[in-house]
Design a protein around this motif. Structure first.
Motif, PDB file in Angstrom:
ATOM      1  N   PHE A  87      43.844   7.733  -9.426  1.00 36.15           N
ATOM      2  CA  PHE A  87      44.514   6.805 -10.337  1.00 36.15           C
ATOM      3  C   PHE A  87      44.631   5.440  -9.660  1.00 36.15           C
ATOM      4  O   PHE A  87      44.920   5.367  -8.459  1.00 36.15           O
ATOM      5  N   ILE A 105      49.241  11.985 -15.691  1.00 40.26           N
ATOM      6  CA  ILE A 105      49.058  11.193 -16.917  1.00 40.26           C
ATOM      7  C   ILE A 105      50.326  11.238 -17.759  1.00 40.26           C
ATOM      8  O   ILE A 105      50.790  10.210 -18.281  1.00 40.26           O
ATOM      9  N   GLU A 108      53.136   9.184 -15.925  1.00 40.44           N
ATOM     10  CA  GLU A 108      52.907   7.735 -15.994  1.00 40.44           C
ATOM     11  C   GLU A 108      53.146   7.221 -17.407  1.00 40.44           C
ATOM     12  O   GLU A 108      53.652   6.105 -17.604  1.00 40.44           O
ATOM     13  N   ILE A 124      46.144   3.334 -18.615  1.00 40.33           N
ATOM     14  CA  ILE A 124      46.146   4.130 -17.384  1.00 40.33           C
ATOM     15  C   ILE A 124      44.684   4.256 -16.954  1.00 40.33           C
ATOM     16  O   ILE A 124      43.829   4.579 -17.773  1.00 40.33           O
ATOM     17  N   LEU A 126      41.901   6.085 -14.706  1.00 37.79           N
ATOM     18  CA  LEU A 126      41.585   7.311 -13.974  1.00 37.79           C
ATOM     19  C   LEU A 126      40.096   7.317 -13.643  1.00 37.79           C
ATOM     20  O   LEU A 126      39.259   7.095 -14.522  1.00 37.79           O
TER      21      LEU A 126
END
Length: 699
Positions: A87, A105, A108, A124, A126
């Motif tokens: 991340f 996930i 966050e 986000i 990844l």
């Protein structure tokens, strides 16, 4: 997919991923529009299952409501060794357990978007490394919904659609529209939203899920053949894990084998086998994304260069560092700013500015325009005798003759009339001074260095001092213009060689006179009875009152009837009948007035710009820097006027970080391998051509 395309994907897609990471924490005024694949679909379309199938791992949060409440930018990177995830918000930490990735996930998401706060546009990021993926970048967006559930906001549908449109509106974004095959394709929410931004379907790939649960006797062959809702990039059909498979933790390998067996056992899909399975979808996405990146690279480099130049210019406004804490440091910076300002102003007045515009006049050219195209034409259009009637000229000539009258053209009425005409030149001359003064103030404001904006007190004091200094020249300029007009009024120089003169005016008039023009007759004298009226009883009765003078006339020895004069009216005007002599006088007077006025007009047109240049423009160029230094460079003022705005330090730091990121992006673009062009030529097939090749292979 060809080896060249796959090799190119291994080079280009990671480059775009790195650029995305670079721009993650910087703010740009304009988007750089990096190519990526956005996944769009409803909550029940199987969107999450498609993503997990492409990764080969079970890692996404699941639920009955919207669980993707922030965009997930998923960077898949083909790697020859272990599988793990990273991340961007947890730098340096590798997640080998994909179950922990799911929990991260969720955590966050909850940190920035509580369950009752709808969705957020903050992504986000990844990154997944695996030997079982093809390199690509996917954006998982919230699933579309129509009815709020639980504590969702009432406008959740609008929020989701607005967020999706924000991503898919970019021309370089590839839209992966996921639709269930067991529903009417023409009413697909994903395709409907994609059509809004991609009406021709040139960057939309359709994904058909749930083929295995379609009604018995139906299939998706016509949809996969692109016959129902045509897309340039076509459709791919996939068979994914069912909800029971997910509950039973069925592995991805087993699911892929089940998919292959499904299409093998359903022979109706043989004709469209090139458009079936998750593997085909992965290769299709990789090829399309590589093509989009390759097409975008030239303009991307240009966009980065433009953004970098813009930020450098902004950085100059904030300066490289604070002005310093010592008086000497602040004084040095002040003198540098004042020197830069006066140099910029002088350059603008002389037409040597850094950025001379091409669409409009600027700087000194505007002042010259006032002289040549505003002031001069107005004076040229003035007709000194246009407002004078012939009777007014005759009246002036008659009055100047006094008791004796005049035989020739008298000089007094000419000077009277020409002075009145000259006085009319004063107003436009003063207007010209006003326009030049205003233009100087405008140019002075435009030439202020950008770094002055850092210091509000300095900016205010400097502009006030500039206005005061320009005003010092405006007052003597106006006085000089008034004196110039007064000088012209003080002495009418009829000896000027350019003046036509009386004799030449008469000759000019005679030359223009028609020979056949009849000679005007003088008006006959009125009859005696009209001039003299007989006395009456009332006149005699008033003899005593009128005095001995009238009585002397009335008692003449001849015994004639007494007569008396008509009393003249209080206001006398020239006669309505015009003699030929008067016609000549009027015409000659007009010629003389026009001739002399033209001389004065040219003098004013020549002298007023010189006066304004001396007292305003040159005055500013000669003494402004000295004046500003004298007024502002004072020890008791330095600390106050050189104090930065409170937000400047933060803006400076942000701007410097953005410049650093843009320079890093330029280095990434410069690091492209030298053999990229050869790889590009080998992999130059368009996505549409790739789809056609797959059809041929299938047949």
């Amino acid at each position: 997919m060809s080896t060249a395309t796959e090799t190119l994907g291994q080079t280009l897609i990671p480059l775009i991923n790195k650029l995305q990471d670079v721009f993650m924490h910087v703010k740009l005024d304009a988007t750089l529009d990096l190519p990526q694949v956005a996944v769009v679909g409803t909550q029940s379309s199987g969107k999450s299952s498609v993503l997990e199938a492409l990764v080969g791992k079970d890692f996404l949060p699941r639920g009955n409501t919207i669980v993707t409440r922030r965009p997930l930018i998923l960077q898949l990177i083909r790697h020859t060794h272990d599988e793990w995830g990273e991340f961007l918000h947890v730098r340096g930490k590798k997640f080998y357990d994909f179950g922990r990735i799911r929990h991260e996930i969720q955590a966050e998401t909850e940190r920035s978007v509580p369950t009752d706060k709808g969705i957020s546009s903050e992504p986000i990021r990844l990154r997944v490394f695996s030997p079982h993926v093809l390199t690509m970048t996917l954006v998982d967006l919230p699933g579309m919904t129509r009815v709020p559930v639980g504590d969702q906001p009432v406008d959740i549908e609008k929020q989701v659609r607005r967020l999706i449109l924000k991503y898919i509106s970019a021309p370089s974004c590839i839209i992966l529209a996921v639709s269930p095959a067991n529903q009417d394709l023409s009413s697909s929410d994903a395709l409907e939203l994609a059509k809004k931004v991609d009406p021709d379907g040139v960057r939309t790939i359709g994904v058909l899920t749930k083929l295995d649960i379609m009604d018995r006797g139906t299939d998706a062959v016509s949809m996969l053949k692109n016959d129902i809702v045509p897309l340039k990039l076509g459709y791919v059909g996939v068979v994914l894990r069912s909800q029971q498979d997910i509950i039973n933790s069925t592995s991805m390998d087993h699911a892929r084998e089940a998919e292959r067996m499904y299409f093998r056992n359903h022979r109706e899909y043989d004709a469209v086998s090139a458009h079936c399975t998750v593997g085909v979808l992965a290769h299709r996405l990789n090829g399309v994304l590589v093509h989009a990146i390759r097409e975008r690279l030239p303009s991307l480099r240009q966009a980065v260069e433009s953004a970098l130049e813009k930020k450098k210019k902004e950085s100059r406004v904030y300066g490289d560092a604070p002005p310093g804490s010592t008086g000497a440091a602040r004084g040095a910076m002040l003198l540098s700013i004042l020197d830069s300002y006066t140099n910029r102003l002088t350059a603008a007045l002389e037409g040597r500015g850094e950025h001379v515009p091409l669409a409009e006049l600027a700087g000194g050219a505007r002042i010259r325009h006032i002289f040549l195209n505003v002031f001069n034409p107005i004076l040229d259009a003035m007709d000194p005798a246009s407002e004078l009637t012939d009777d007014e000229i005759r009246t002036a000539i008659t009055n100047s003759g006094g008791i004796t009258g005049s035989l020739m053209i008298p000089e007094a009425p000419f000077e009277l009339l020409v002075r009145r005409a000259i006085q009319k030149l004063l107003h436009p001359a003063l207007q010209c001074r006003e326009y030049v003064h205003d233009e100087l103030l405008r140019i002075a404001a435009e030439c202020a260095p950008s770094e002055v904006a850092r210091f509000p007190k300095l900016q205010a004091c400097m502009m006030e001092s500039v206005e005061d200094f320009i005003a010092l020249g405006a007052s003597p300029a106006e006085k000089m213009i008034r004196n110039l007009i007064q000088c012209e009024l003080s002495y009418i120089n009829t000896s000027n060689p350019r003046f036509i003169g009386g004799n030449e005016a008469i000759a000019h008039m005679n030359a223009a006179k028609k020979p056949s023009s009849p000679r005007k007759q003088k008006k006959p004298l009125p009859q005696k009875e009209a001039l003299f009226a007989p006395s009456n009883a009332e006149g005699e009765a008033e003899e005593g009152k009128q005095g001995w003078f009238q009585g002397w006339f009335s008692n003449n020895e001849g015994g004639e009837k007494n007569v008396s004069l008509q009393r003249p009216p209080d206001v006398l005007t020239v006669s309505d009948e015009v003699t030929e002599h008067e016609v000549v006088q009027v015409q000659v007077s007009r010629l003389l007035i026009n001739s002399y006025f033209d001389i004065v007009r040219k003098n004013i047109q020549d002298m007023v710009p010189k006066i304004l240049m001396n007292f305003l423009v040159n005055h500013v160029q000669r003494g402004l820097q000295k004046h500003l230094t004298h007024v502002l460079y004072r020890e008791d003022l330095l600390e106050a006027i050189m104090k930065e705005r409170e937000d400047i330090a933060e803006r400076r730091q942000s701007c410097q970080e953005t410049i650093k990121s843009l320079r890093k992006a330029m280095r990434l673009l410069d690091s492209m391998p030298s053999d990229l062009s050869s790889l590009s030529s080998k992999a130059s097939k368009t996505p549409t051509t790739l789809c056609a090749d797959q059809n041929v292979h299938a047949n």
